[in-house]
Design an enzyme around this catalytic site. Sequence first.
Site, PDB file in Angstrom:
ATOM      1  N   ASP A  51      -4.076  -6.018   5.311  1.00  0.00           N
ATOM      2  CA  ASP A  51      -2.868  -5.189   5.245  1.00  0.00           C
ATOM      3  C   ASP A  51      -2.770  -4.356   6.522  1.00  0.00           C
ATOM      4  OD1 ASP A  51      -0.604  -3.759   4.294  1.00  0.00           O
ATOM      5  OD2 ASP A  51      -1.317  -3.918   2.241  1.00  0.00           O
TER       6      ASP A  51
ATOM      7  N   ASN B  89       1.828  -7.466   9.036  1.00  0.00           N
ATOM      8  CA  ASN B  89       1.099  -6.212   8.900  1.00  0.00           C
ATOM      9  C   ASN B  89       0.098  -6.099  10.044  1.00  0.00           C
ATOM     10  OD1 ASN B  89       1.620  -4.337   6.662  1.00  0.00           O
ATOM     11  ND2 ASN B  89       1.309  -6.094   5.321  1.00  0.00           N
TER      12      ASN B  89
ATOM     13  N   GLU C 299       2.101   3.914   2.456  1.00  0.00           N
ATOM     14  CA  GLU C 299       1.912   3.146   3.691  1.00  0.00           C
ATOM     15  C   GLU C 299       1.996   4.070   4.907  1.00  0.00           C
ATOM     16  OE1 GLU C 299       1.096   0.297   4.770  1.00  0.00           O
ATOM     17  OE2 GLU C 299       1.437  -1.245   3.253  1.00  0.00           O
TER      18      GLU C 299
END
Length: 301
Positions: free
Chosen positions: A205, A153, A16
């Site tokens: 995301d 997100n 991430e």
Amino acid sequence: MTTAKAIASSRDRVGECPVWSVAENALYWVDIEGRQIRRWSPASDAVQSWTLPERVGCIALTPAVGRIVAAMETGVYVVQLGEAPAVQLDCLVAVTHPAPGMRFNDGRCDAQGRFWISTMVMDMGLASPLGGLYCLDEIGLSPARLDGLITPNGLAFSPDGATAYVSDSHPSVQKIWAFDFDAVSGELARRRLFVDMLPLPGRPDGAAVDAEGCYWICANDAGLVHRFDPQGQLLASLEVPVAKPSMCAFGGANLDVLYVASIQPGTVDPAAPGLNGAVFALQPGVRGLPEPVFSRFPMSL
């Protein structure tokens, strides 16, 4: 547009928060479940890794090379990265979550140097709407600016700083919202639906915005990165060779490379060969903007 290529041999469990450092000509990112901060330099093609004592959801650069701000499970920390794996942590601010089993998740700095960070219940199967969006600046960590989120997100800001974006990745939500953003006060206003991704492939995301003001978001579970114009119209979908791209960021010497982190599916053996968990690079034909750094340290320091 070029084919996505893995930039290194490292594989993350939950890759991430890629962040490009213009000062270092290097890419930083995290492996949340691996409790790692990683750094890759195109000049050396080498990956350095630092292990942290907690899961780290997101990071932000600071004006000092090698000093990172990391939002973790129990708080936000200044992380001094020495020669890998040497690392030193100092707590900037502790957090009291509304329930056990929570951590920070997505995060990004605005152009004024504030660090915007979200929280979530780690067990997504609970679909618990206890997640929120917070802001860290010289005052400290704010109360939740947004609440009722399950898996927040997609944090990003338009090039002119007038619009902020937030998504909720949970399968029951899959929405992206836009807000009017007051750069001086840091206030969010006029929440409206930007994109409903339920009819589209993938869950929304992590995200980035390019220099033309278009919004790029990883379509988790679909192996795509979508590009939307400022009105929320889908312009393009770029493929990556894994199912679960997680967050993207512009980088490279000309900020014309899109870096995409990814997640290893829970159904796949982490030791299995393949590209799941890799970070990819592709050239989408547009440039990004330099990533802002965190500069609004709490006055209590």
